[in-house]
Design an enzyme around this catalytic site. Structure first.
Site, PDB file in Angstrom:
ATOM      1  N   GLU A  81       0.852  -1.206   0.000  1.00  0.00           N
ATOM      2  CA  GLU A  81       0.000   0.000   0.000  1.00  0.00           C
ATOM      3  C   GLU A  81       0.876   1.240   0.000  1.00  0.00           C
ATOM      4  OE1 GLU A  81      -2.500   0.031   3.464  1.00  0.00           O
ATOM      5  OE2 GLU A  81      -2.856  -2.116   3.281  1.00  0.00           O
ATOM      6  N   TYR A  95      -7.014   2.461   6.392  1.00  0.00           N
ATOM      7  CA  TYR A  95      -6.302   1.282   5.874  1.00  0.00           C
ATOM      8  C   TYR A  95      -6.275   0.092   6.819  1.00  0.00           C
ATOM      9  CZ  TYR A  95      -2.861   4.078   8.424  1.00  0.00           C
ATOM     10  OH  TYR A  95      -2.237   4.844   9.363  1.00  0.00           O
ATOM     11  N   CYS A 114      10.710  49.086  -8.878  1.00  0.00           N
ATOM     12  CA  CYS A 114      10.364  50.511  -8.965  1.00  0.00           C
ATOM     13  C   CYS A 114      11.223  51.390  -8.063  1.00  0.00           C
ATOM     14  CB  CYS A 114       8.891  50.723  -8.635  1.00  0.00           C
ATOM     15  SG  CYS A 114       8.517  50.447  -6.895  1.00  0.00           S
ATOM     16  N   CYS A 127       3.580  49.880  -8.936  1.00  0.00           N
ATOM     17  CA  CYS A 127       4.792  49.133  -9.311  1.00  0.00           C
ATOM     18  C   CYS A 127       4.396  48.107 -10.388  1.00  0.00           C
ATOM     19  CB  CYS A 127       5.339  48.464  -8.048  1.00  0.00           C
ATOM     20  SG  CYS A 127       6.700  47.364  -8.325  1.00  0.00           S
ATOM     21  N   CYS A 173      12.748  48.373  -3.682  1.00  0.00           N
ATOM     22  CA  CYS A 173      12.114  47.449  -4.634  1.00  0.00           C
ATOM     23  C   CYS A 173      12.990  47.306  -5.883  1.00  0.00           C
ATOM     24  CB  CYS A 173      10.734  47.979  -5.019  1.00  0.00           C
ATOM     25  SG  CYS A 173       9.979  47.014  -6.329  1.00  0.00           S
ATOM     26  N   LYS A 216       2.325   4.492   1.512  1.00  0.00           N
ATOM     27  CA  LYS A 216       2.451   4.995   2.886  1.00  0.00           C
ATOM     28  C   LYS A 216       2.106   6.485   2.828  1.00  0.00           C
ATOM     29  CE  LYS A 216       5.598   5.316   6.785  1.00  0.00           C
ATOM     30  NZ  LYS A 216       5.170   6.647   7.130  1.00  0.00           N
ATOM     31  N   LYS A 237      10.774   3.095   2.861  1.00  0.00           N
ATOM     32  CA  LYS A 237      10.669   4.519   2.555  1.00  0.00           C
ATOM     33  C   LYS A 237      11.546   4.909   1.365  1.00  0.00           C
ATOM     34  CE  LYS A 237       9.862   7.398   5.948  1.00  0.00           C
ATOM     35  NZ  LYS A 237       9.795   8.099   7.247  1.00  0.00           N
ATOM     36  N   ASP A 278       1.778  10.135   4.077  1.00  0.00           N
ATOM     37  CA  ASP A 278       2.474  10.908   5.109  1.00  0.00           C
ATOM     38  C   ASP A 278       1.523  11.914   5.734  1.00  0.00           C
ATOM     39  OD1 ASP A 278       4.402  11.570   6.804  1.00  0.00           O
ATOM     40  OD2 ASP A 278       5.802  12.357   5.340  1.00  0.00           O
ATOM     41  N   CYS A 334       6.938  45.875  -1.205  1.00  0.00           N
ATOM     42  CA  CYS A 334       6.961  47.154  -1.908  1.00  0.00           C
ATOM     43  C   CYS A 334       5.527  47.674  -1.808  1.00  0.00           C
ATOM     44  CB  CYS A 334       7.344  46.923  -3.370  1.00  0.00           C
ATOM     45  SG  CYS A 334       6.921  48.318  -4.418  1.00  0.00           S
TER      46      CYS A 334
HETATM   47  S1  IVH Z   1      -0.530   0.221   8.800  1.00  0.00           S
HETATM   48  C1  IVH Z   1       1.052  -0.942  13.256  1.00  0.00           C
HETATM   49  N1  IVH Z   1      -0.653   1.353   6.473  1.00  0.00           N
HETATM   50  O1  IVH Z   1       2.736   5.257   8.944  1.00  0.00           O
HETATM   51  C2  IVH Z   1       0.781   0.205  12.441  1.00  0.00           C
HETATM   52  N2  IVH Z   1       0.233   2.639   8.267  1.00  0.00           N
HETATM   53  O2  IVH Z   1       5.422   5.160  10.032  1.00  0.00           O
HETATM   54  C3  IVH Z   1       0.003  -0.225  11.265  1.00  0.00           C
HETATM   55  N3  IVH Z   1       0.831   4.921   7.633  1.00  0.00           N
HETATM   56  O3  IVH Z   1       1.843   4.475  12.221  1.00  0.00           O
HETATM   57  C4  IVH Z   1      -0.129   0.873  10.351  1.00  0.00           C
HETATM   58  N4  IVH Z   1       0.233   4.794   5.548  1.00  0.00           N
HETATM   59  O4  IVH Z   1       0.378   6.197  10.862  1.00  0.00           O
HETATM   60  C5  IVH Z   1      -0.291   1.520   7.753  1.00  0.00           C
HETATM   61  N5  IVH Z   1      -0.897   2.207   4.358  1.00  0.00           N
HETATM   62  C6  IVH Z   1      -0.536   2.384   5.624  1.00  0.00           C
HETATM   63  C7  IVH Z   1      -0.004   3.588   6.104  1.00  0.00           C
HETATM   64  C8  IVH Z   1       0.369   3.678   7.443  1.00  0.00           C
HETATM   65  C9  IVH Z   1       0.725   5.573   6.478  1.00  0.00           C
HETATM   66  C10 IVH Z   1       1.372   5.535   8.871  1.00  0.00           C
HETATM   67  C11 IVH Z   1       0.762   5.047  10.143  1.00  0.00           C
HETATM   68  C12 IVH Z   1       1.908   4.389  10.853  1.00  0.00           C
HETATM   69  C13 IVH Z   1       3.067   5.130  10.291  1.00  0.00           C
HETATM   70  C14 IVH Z   1       4.363   4.402  10.483  1.00  0.00           C
END
Ligand code: IVH
Length: 683
Positions: A124, A234, A419, A439, A416, A126, A322, A128, A434
């Protein structure tokens, strides 16, 4: 993750390692505080992860030598402004790696532990954002908690309820169920908020995650609602009944329950297959509306989770891979000072072109004068560039060793660059401005904004054409657009009859654009698309808006004191008054157009044009859901009770607003009245 615990260390080496460990640990805790509590990290995620993995490496060595170390804890995001509650099952973190080799080691470890048992993977994105735990009891939304320390989190329910589309009720699967996901801000919203802040001379947010985290911890729900947070789910945490057997089924189930789940995920039979999916994700992630900093590799078979278990902080059935931030070294050829629409001077680095996260980058914003002096960025420097939050090219470091002997610090000008007016810095602002409204670059930016797609949408009148028309003095302000003649356009270099006629027809068409487009196009400080829509919906014409007092404006949802003052000041300014008069004379419609009026009048009069205040909690929908429905039917939402309010909608546990509304004799609806009126209305 891989550490050399087999090497033999002398006592003095161990002592040195312990000293290094203590120092790094206190650095980690400093950055944890900046990241989790203050939402203003001073190092990148990549640097933080490197620091953390070095701490873990030292920890393993020192444990072998029986030196006391602290068990690395999960970052704590809790904040005393909120009430805290226990999660029904702990919220763990994920172990992470930047190395393909370690990912394959993770898979080897699974194979060893699981032996004959068959298993597969799900990959999946990740996301942020900020981890969230949504608790539903008997199918009804009960509470939303941040991760906190993993056991106990902050109750941010009121803020979570502002998220559009959050299911209020789900199929009654279980007595209690925890839905886990990530709250985030999409890239577009982040860009718009930062653009607005830049126009207002305020410091910019570092990336979408920090902005989302800060927003989630805001106490003013109206402010949170304006920031338009989003959610992707998720996982299922605690569930009083066993309802699914595979992670892929969890993702589908979440969708069926009405949550936004992972839009894209990949099943894979083995780690080689999983790696291909991760590579595919890496290719496409820049096109996602949210910020993705990696992939999460999960075992698909949920019944194996118990066998695999967890360490103190993370499960052994999943790992985050990552993506190292794409960085590139390049040279600053020049530092250009750009004059914005509101007069703010933004320094921009003109770079030797480099490839970065899928695009060619030759410019990077240096934000403001402080940023340049803090990093001591100079013309001719070799620098490391990265895209902050995957979006904005930024300079993350300067290579001092490659600096020319003769290089000199960059001096931010006092006047500026366009101008020559004296630059000023307003209290509380980081930007230099400015103040000369005449301007030229400011005029050009204002014209560009007026014709842009989110304002009057005049196709064909782009930057280059505006520049040429300004050069021959045919365009000095927005009203001049409507004075342009066929001859003015045809005279321009490389302009044919056809394109001149097309632009004239587009200009003519723009005269009857909806009122909000005109309001947005005027470029009043702090009035974005959303606020322009609120104002247009409430006042219906520019004349009504011009006549409004600051107090009247502040009653509107989403308009505070600063904005109301900016609006009033804008319409009081003589130069602006003249331009608006000119627009009127030139045929621009300064109110709702005829089609808008008839469209709105068709809507039900129980809501259309009326002012509503909401108080207390509703049980059948979220507050945001109710606001959206009312606004959709032409009603306005105000924050405070006054004689101008038509209806108070009083939910459960409402406070003083009810008494005040009663004393003023206002119409009061309870939740059932609201539902009845909504049901009887044409949407
Ligand atoms: S599963 C046991 N799935 O990333 C934790 N986490 O760096 C199971 N996160 O704590 C989490 N996308 O807050 C899971 N597809 C994803 C995610 C995800 C982002 C976050 C989540 C986790 C953190 C870890």
């Amino acid at each position: 993750m891989v550490s050399d615990t087999t090497k033999i260390y002398s006592t003095s080496e161990i002592r040195a390692l312990k000293a290094k460990y203590d120092k790094l640990l206190s650095e980690v805790s400093l950055h944890d505080r900046l990241y989790y509590r203050e939402n203003s990290p001073k190092i990148s995620d990549f640097e933080y992860d490197c620091l953390k993995s070095e701490v873990e490496r030292l920890q393993e060595i020192l444990t072998v030598y029986s030196m006391e170390t602290e068990d690395t804890i999960i970052g704590d995001d809790s904040n005393s402004k909120f009430q805290s509650f226990a999660h029904l099952s702990p919220m763990m973190s994920l172990s992470n790696t930047y190395s393909r080799e370690e990912l394959f080691q993770f898979s080897n470890h699974l194979e060893t532990t699981l032996g004959q048992r068959k298993f597969s993977y799900v990959i999946e994105p990740k996301i942020d954002g900020i981890a969230i735990n949504l608790i539903y009891k008997k199918g009804k939304f009960f509470r939303a908690l941040t991760r906190g320390n993993g056991m106990v989190g902050d109750d941010v329910s009121a803020n979570i309820k502002t998220i559009r589309g959050l299911p209020w009720e789900i199929e009654n699967y279980a007595e209690a169920i925890e839905i886990r996901g990530e709250v985030y801000m999409d890239k577009q919203t982040f860009i718009e908020i930062n653009k607005m802040r830049e126009e207002q001379g305020l410091e910019l947010f570092a990336n979408p995650r920090n902005l989302a985290a800060g927003t989630l911890k805001t106490l003013d729900v109206d402010e949170v609602a304006e920031r338009d947070l989003k959610l992707i789910t998720y996982a299922i945490g605690h569930c009083s009944e066993k309802i699914v057997n595979f992670q892929s089924e969890v993702l589908e189930l979440l969708k069926n329950l009405g949550f936004t789940s992972q839009g894209k995920y990949w099943p894979a039979e083995d780690i080689e297959g999983a790696w291909k999916c991760i590579e595919e994700l890496n290719e496409m992630r820049h096109t996602f509306p949210y910020w993705t900093d990696g992939a999460v590799l999960k075992v698909n078979e949920l019944q194996l989770y118990e066998i695999l278990g967890a360490t103190a902080k993370s499960p052994r059935w999943a790992i985050a891979y990552k993506f190292a931030p794409e960085r590139a070294t390049t040279k600053i050829k020049n530092i250009i000072l750009q004059v914005g629409r509101t007069g703010i001077i933004t320094p921009v680095a003109d770079l030797e072109s480099v490839q970065l996260s899928g695009t060619n980058v030759s410019r990077a914003t240096l934000h403001n004068a402080d940023e340049i002096s803090k990093k001591d960025i100079r013309i001719g420097d070799y620098v490391t560039a990265e895209k902050a939050g995957e979006i904005i090219p930024a300079i993350v470091a300067v290579d001092r060793e490659r600096r020319n002997v003769g290089s000199i610090p960059f001096v931010f000008p006092k006047t500026c660059p366009s101008c020559g007016s004296q630059l000023i810095r307003l209290p509380g602002e980081v930007a230099w401005r400015c103040q000369n409204l005449c301007c030229l670059p400011q005029i050009q930016r204002r014209l560009e904004h007026f014709v842009s797609r989110t304002a009057m949408d005049i196709d064909g009148l782009g930057t280059a054409v505006i520049e040429k028309l300004m050069a021959v003095e045919k365009l000095n302000n927005i009203a001049d657009i409507y004075r342009l003649t066929f001859n003015d356009l045809e005279c321009l270099e490389k302009f044919g009859t056809k394109s001149a006629l097309k632009i004239l027809s587009n200009i003519d068409g723009s005269k009857s654009r909806p009122l909000w487009r005109l309001l947005h196009g005027l470029g009043i400080l702090g009035i974005g698309e959303q606020t322009a829509k609120i104002l247009a919906n409430h006042f219906h014409s520019l004349d009504n808006l011009i006549a409004a007092t600051p107090e009247e404006l502040e009653q509107l949802n989403g308009i505070g004191m600063k904005l109301s003052n900016a609006i009033v000041a804008f319409f009081r300014e003589q130069h602006n008054k003249n331009i608006l008069n000119d627009l009127r004379m030139l045929g621009v419609v300064l109110g709702h157009t005829r089609s808008e009026i008839s469209q709105k009048q068709n809507q039900n009069s129980r809501f259309y044009g009326k002012n509503f205040v909401l108080t207390g909690t509703l049980s059948s929908m979220t507050r945001q859901g109710a606001i959206e429905k009312i606004e959709h039917l032409g009603g306005n939402i105000a924050k405070v009770i006054s004689r101008r309010v038509n209806v108070l909608i009083a939910g459960e546990n409402c406070g003083s607003k009810l008494e005040k509304a009663q004393s003023l004799g206002l119409e009061i609806w309870n939740e059932a009245d609201l539902l009845e009126n909504l049901n009887g209305s044409v949407a």
